[in-house]
Design an enzyme around this catalytic site. Structure first.
Site, PDB file in Angstrom:
ATOM      1  N   VAL A  20       0.902  -1.155   0.000  1.00  0.00           N
ATOM      2  CA  VAL A  20       0.000   0.000   0.000  1.00  0.00           C
ATOM      3  C   VAL A  20       0.937   1.201   0.000  1.00  0.00           C
ATOM      4  O   VAL A  20       1.518   1.547   1.037  1.00  0.00           O
ATOM      5  CB  VAL A  20      -0.928   0.018   1.230  1.00  0.00           C
ATOM      6  CG1 VAL A  20      -1.796   1.261   1.232  1.00  0.00           C
ATOM      7  CG2 VAL A  20      -1.799  -1.226   1.232  1.00  0.00           C
ATOM      8  N   PRO A  21       1.149   1.834  -1.149  1.00  0.00           N
ATOM      9  CA  PRO A  21       2.322   2.705  -1.350  1.00  0.00           C
ATOM     10  C   PRO A  21       2.242   4.060  -0.659  1.00  0.00           C
ATOM     11  O   PRO A  21       2.141   5.098  -1.317  1.00  0.00           O
ATOM     12  CB  PRO A  21       2.383   2.844  -2.864  1.00  0.00           C
ATOM     13  CG  PRO A  21       0.961   2.716  -3.303  1.00  0.00           C
ATOM     14  CD  PRO A  21       0.318   1.727  -2.364  1.00  0.00           C
ATOM     15  N   CYS A  22       2.358   4.055   0.658  1.00  0.00           N
ATOM     16  CA  CYS A  22       2.351   5.319   1.374  1.00  0.00           C
ATOM     17  C   CYS A  22       3.635   6.107   1.089  1.00  0.00           C
ATOM     18  O   CYS A  22       3.703   7.310   1.355  1.00  0.00           O
ATOM     19  CB  CYS A  22       2.162   5.105   2.872  1.00  0.00           C
ATOM     20  SG  CYS A  22       3.260   3.899   3.596  1.00  0.00           S
ATOM     21  N   HIS A  23       4.651   5.435   0.518  1.00  0.00           N
ATOM     22  CA  HIS A  23       5.891   6.146   0.202  1.00  0.00           C
ATOM     23  C   HIS A  23       5.704   7.077  -0.990  1.00  0.00           C
ATOM     24  O   HIS A  23       6.579   7.889  -1.279  1.00  0.00           O
ATOM     25  CB  HIS A  23       7.025   5.153  -0.065  1.00  0.00           C
ATOM     26  CG  HIS A  23       6.774   4.222  -1.216  1.00  0.00           C
ATOM     27  ND1 HIS A  23       5.989   3.096  -1.102  1.00  0.00           N
ATOM     28  CD2 HIS A  23       7.181   4.260  -2.508  1.00  0.00           C
ATOM     29  CE1 HIS A  23       5.954   2.460  -2.282  1.00  0.00           C
ATOM     30  NE2 HIS A  23       6.662   3.156  -3.145  1.00  0.00           N
TER      31      HIS A  23
END
Length: 188
Positions: free
Chosen positions: A155-158
DNA sequence: GACAGATGAAGGA
DNA sequence: TCCTTCATCTGTC
Protein backbone atom coordinates in the site's frame (compact mmCIF):
# COMPACT_ATOMS: atom_id res chain seq x y z
CA UNK A 1 -13.39 -16.57 19.16
CA UNK A 2 -9.83 -15.42 18.85
CA UNK A 3 -8.65 -14.76 15.32
CA UNK A 4 -5.64 -16.89 14.44
CA UNK A 5 -2.79 -15.24 12.59
CA UNK A 6 0.35 -16.60 10.98
CA UNK A 7 3.61 -14.75 10.57
CA UNK A 8 5.94 -15.66 7.74
CA UNK A 9 9.29 -14.21 6.69
CA UNK A 10 9.76 -12.59 3.30
CA UNK A 11 13.46 -12.56 2.49
CA UNK A 12 14.49 -9.81 0.09
CA UNK A 13 17.74 -8.17 -0.87
CA UNK A 14 16.76 -5.37 1.54
CA UNK A 15 16.40 -7.71 4.46
CA UNK A 16 13.82 -10.05 5.83
CA UNK A 17 10.32 -8.61 5.99
CA UNK A 18 7.69 -10.30 8.11
CA UNK A 19 4.18 -10.78 6.75
CA UNK A 20 1.30 -11.56 9.08
CA UNK A 21 -1.80 -13.24 7.70
CA UNK A 22 -5.25 -13.61 9.15
CA UNK A 23 -7.91 -15.90 7.77
CA UNK A 24 -9.02 -12.98 5.57
CA UNK A 25 -5.69 -12.14 3.99
CA UNK A 26 -2.52 -10.16 4.49
CA UNK A 27 -2.98 -8.15 7.67
CA UNK A 28 0.46 -6.70 8.30
CA UNK A 29 3.86 -6.30 6.70
CA UNK A 30 6.74 -5.40 8.96
CA UNK A 31 10.05 -3.94 7.88
CA UNK A 32 13.20 -5.91 8.62
CA UNK A 33 14.37 -5.20 12.13
CA UNK A 34 17.39 -7.46 12.13
CA UNK A 35 20.56 -6.43 10.41
CA UNK A 36 20.82 -2.89 11.64
CA UNK A 37 23.13 -2.07 8.75
CA UNK A 38 20.03 -1.94 6.61
CA UNK A 39 18.58 1.44 5.69
CA UNK A 40 15.36 0.35 7.31
CA UNK A 41 14.14 1.53 10.67
CA UNK A 42 11.58 -1.20 11.07
CA UNK A 43 9.45 -1.81 14.08
CA UNK A 44 10.97 -4.19 16.55
CA UNK A 45 9.05 -7.29 17.34
CA UNK A 46 9.74 -9.56 20.21
CA UNK A 47 8.73 -12.85 18.68
CA UNK A 48 10.85 -13.00 15.56
CA UNK A 49 12.70 -16.02 16.88
CA UNK A 50 9.43 -17.92 16.59
CA UNK A 51 9.26 -17.53 12.84
CA UNK A 52 10.35 -20.38 10.65
CA UNK A 53 13.02 -19.41 8.19
CA UNK A 54 11.92 -22.02 5.69
CA UNK A 55 8.65 -21.25 4.00
CA UNK A 56 6.49 -24.34 3.78
CA UNK A 57 7.72 -25.78 7.03
CA UNK A 58 5.63 -25.74 10.18
CA UNK A 59 5.55 -22.32 11.80
CA UNK A 60 4.24 -20.92 15.03
CA UNK A 61 1.23 -18.66 15.25
CA UNK A 62 0.95 -15.55 17.43
CA UNK A 63 0.20 -17.81 20.39
CA UNK A 64 3.46 -19.68 19.73
CA UNK A 65 1.70 -22.91 18.85
CA UNK A 66 3.07 -25.04 16.09
CA UNK A 67 0.81 -25.16 13.07
CA UNK A 68 0.76 -26.09 9.42
CA UNK A 69 0.30 -23.33 6.88
CA UNK A 70 -3.10 -23.44 5.17
CA UNK A 71 -2.97 -23.63 1.38
CA UNK A 72 -4.69 -20.28 0.99
CA UNK A 73 -2.03 -18.56 3.09
CA UNK A 74 0.70 -20.24 1.10
CA UNK A 75 -0.82 -18.74 -2.05
CA UNK A 76 -1.13 -15.32 -0.42
CA UNK A 77 2.41 -15.48 0.85
CA UNK A 78 3.75 -16.35 -2.60
CA UNK A 79 1.84 -13.39 -4.06
CA UNK A 80 3.10 -11.15 -1.26
CA UNK A 81 6.72 -12.17 -1.84
CA UNK A 82 6.49 -11.65 -5.59
CA UNK A 83 4.75 -8.28 -5.21
CA UNK A 84 7.14 -7.07 -2.53
CA UNK A 85 10.22 -7.98 -4.52
CA UNK A 86 8.74 -6.34 -7.61
CA UNK A 87 8.06 -3.07 -5.79
CA UNK A 88 11.49 -3.12 -4.15
CA UNK A 89 12.96 -3.53 -7.63
CA UNK A 90 11.02 -0.52 -8.87
CA UNK A 91 8.52 -2.59 -10.85
CA UNK A 92 4.74 -2.73 -10.58
CA UNK A 93 3.19 -5.45 -8.44
CA UNK A 94 1.03 -7.51 -10.80
CA UNK A 95 -1.07 -9.24 -8.20
CA UNK A 96 -1.61 -8.71 -4.51
CA UNK A 97 -3.06 -11.07 -1.93
CA UNK A 98 -6.37 -10.10 -0.31
CA UNK A 99 -5.72 -7.44 2.33
CA UNK A 100 -7.29 -7.76 5.76
CA UNK A 101 -8.17 -4.28 7.02
CA UNK A 102 -10.69 -5.49 9.57
CA UNK A 103 -10.68 -3.48 12.75
CA UNK A 104 -9.54 -0.37 10.93
CA UNK A 105 -11.63 2.77 10.56
CA UNK A 106 -13.51 3.64 7.38
CA UNK A 107 -11.43 6.79 7.07
CA UNK A 108 -8.18 4.82 7.15
CA UNK A 109 -9.44 2.31 4.62
CA UNK A 110 -10.55 5.07 2.25
CA UNK A 111 -7.09 6.66 2.52
CA UNK A 112 -5.35 3.33 1.84
CA UNK A 113 -7.64 2.64 -1.14
CA UNK A 114 -6.65 6.03 -2.53
CA UNK A 115 -2.97 5.20 -2.00
CA UNK A 116 -3.31 1.99 -4.01
CA UNK A 117 -4.54 4.04 -6.98
CA UNK A 118 -1.25 5.96 -7.18
CA UNK A 119 0.66 4.49 -10.08
CA UNK A 120 4.29 3.45 -9.90
CA UNK A 121 6.61 6.37 -10.47
CA UNK A 122 3.92 8.91 -9.59
CA UNK A 123 3.40 10.80 -6.35
CA UNK A 124 0.58 12.69 -4.68
CA UNK A 125 0.49 15.14 -1.83
CA UNK A 126 -1.35 14.56 1.44
CA UNK A 127 -3.76 17.29 0.32
CA UNK A 128 -4.44 15.52 -2.97
CA UNK A 129 -5.23 12.30 -1.12
CA UNK A 130 -7.54 14.23 1.19
CA UNK A 131 -9.38 15.70 -1.80
CA UNK A 132 -9.50 12.31 -3.51
CA UNK A 133 -11.45 10.82 -0.61
CA UNK A 134 -13.78 13.80 -0.44
CA UNK A 135 -12.31 15.35 2.71
CA UNK A 136 -10.12 18.18 1.44
CA UNK A 137 -9.43 19.57 4.90
CA UNK A 138 -8.44 16.28 6.48
CA UNK A 139 -4.83 16.53 5.32
CA UNK A 140 -3.34 15.93 8.74
CA UNK A 141 -5.60 12.99 9.30
CA UNK A 142 -4.41 11.57 5.98
CA UNK A 143 -0.88 11.76 7.32
CA UNK A 144 -1.99 9.91 10.39
CA UNK A 145 -3.67 7.22 8.31
CA UNK A 146 -0.51 6.83 6.24
CA UNK A 147 1.46 6.35 9.42
CA UNK A 148 -1.03 3.75 10.58
CA UNK A 149 -0.76 1.80 7.32
CA UNK A 150 -0.08 -1.82 8.37
CA UNK A 151 1.03 -2.88 4.89
CA UNK A 152 3.64 -0.36 3.74
CA UNK A 153 5.24 -0.69 0.29
CA UNK A 154 2.34 -2.80 -1.06
CA UNK A 155 0.00 0.00 0.00
CA UNK A 156 2.32 2.70 -1.35
CA UNK A 157 2.35 5.32 1.37
CA UNK A 158 5.89 6.15 0.20
CA UNK A 159 4.33 7.80 -2.88
CA UNK A 160 2.76 10.54 -0.75
CA UNK A 161 4.79 13.73 -0.40
CA UNK A 162 4.11 17.04 1.30
CA UNK A 163 2.59 19.73 -0.89
CA UNK A 164 5.80 21.78 -0.92
CA UNK A 165 7.65 18.89 -2.54
CA UNK A 166 9.30 17.82 0.69
CA UNK A 167 9.46 14.16 1.48
CA UNK A 168 7.17 14.17 4.52
CA UNK A 169 7.49 11.13 6.72
CA UNK A 170 7.57 7.35 6.49
CA UNK A 171 7.10 4.61 9.03
CA UNK A 172 10.02 2.69 7.56
CA UNK A 173 12.36 5.66 7.71
CA UNK A 174 12.91 8.57 5.35
CA UNK A 175 15.98 6.95 3.79
CA UNK A 176 13.85 3.99 2.81
CA UNK A 177 11.18 6.29 1.38
CA UNK A 178 13.76 8.13 -0.73
CA UNK A 179 15.22 4.82 -1.85
CA UNK A 180 11.85 3.40 -2.89
CA UNK A 181 10.97 6.54 -4.82
CA UNK A 182 14.37 6.59 -6.50
CA UNK A 183 13.87 3.00 -7.67
CA UNK A 184 10.60 4.09 -9.27
CA UNK A 185 12.35 6.97 -11.00
CA UNK A 186 10.92 9.70 -8.78
CA UNK A 187 13.22 12.58 -7.91
CA UNK A 188 12.56 14.48 -4.70
C1' DG B 1 -12.57 15.33 26.26
C1' DA B 2 -7.84 16.46 25.54
C1' DC B 3 -4.00 15.97 22.93
C1' DA B 4 -0.99 14.80 19.08
C1' DG B 5 0.12 14.52 14.27
C1' DA B 6 3.94 11.94 8.05
C1' DT B 7 -0.30 19.13 6.51
C1' DG B 8 -1.26 23.34 4.25
C1' DA B 9 -1.78 28.12 3.83
C1' DA B 10 -1.02 32.75 5.10
C1' DG B 11 1.60 36.47 6.86
C1' DG B 12 5.77 38.74 8.29
C1' DA B 13 10.81 39.54 8.23
C1' DT C 1 12.64 32.98 0.19
C1' DC C 2 12.39 31.26 4.64
C1' DC C 3 10.29 30.85 9.04
C1' DT C 4 6.50 30.99 12.17
C1' DT C 5 1.86 30.61 13.33
C1' DC C 6 -2.58 28.91 13.11
C1' DA C 7 -6.71 26.45 11.23
C1' DT C 8 -8.40 22.05 10.31
C1' DC C 9 -9.62 17.00 10.87
C1' DT C 10 -9.03 12.49 12.65
C1' DG C 11 -7.18 8.93 15.74
C1' DT C 12 -5.80 7.54 20.23
C1' DC C 13 -5.81 7.37 25.12
Amino acid sequence: MKTQSVELPVPTRDGQFVARYSEKGLAELNFPSVGRASTFHGRRRGDESQISSAFGAPVRDSSRRLLQIPVSIRRWHRATAVALKAVLAGRAAKTLPPLDWSGKTEFQKSVWRALRKIRRGRTKSYGEIARAIGKPKAVRAVGGACGANPIPILVPCHRVLAANGKIGGFSGGLNQKRDLLAREGVKI
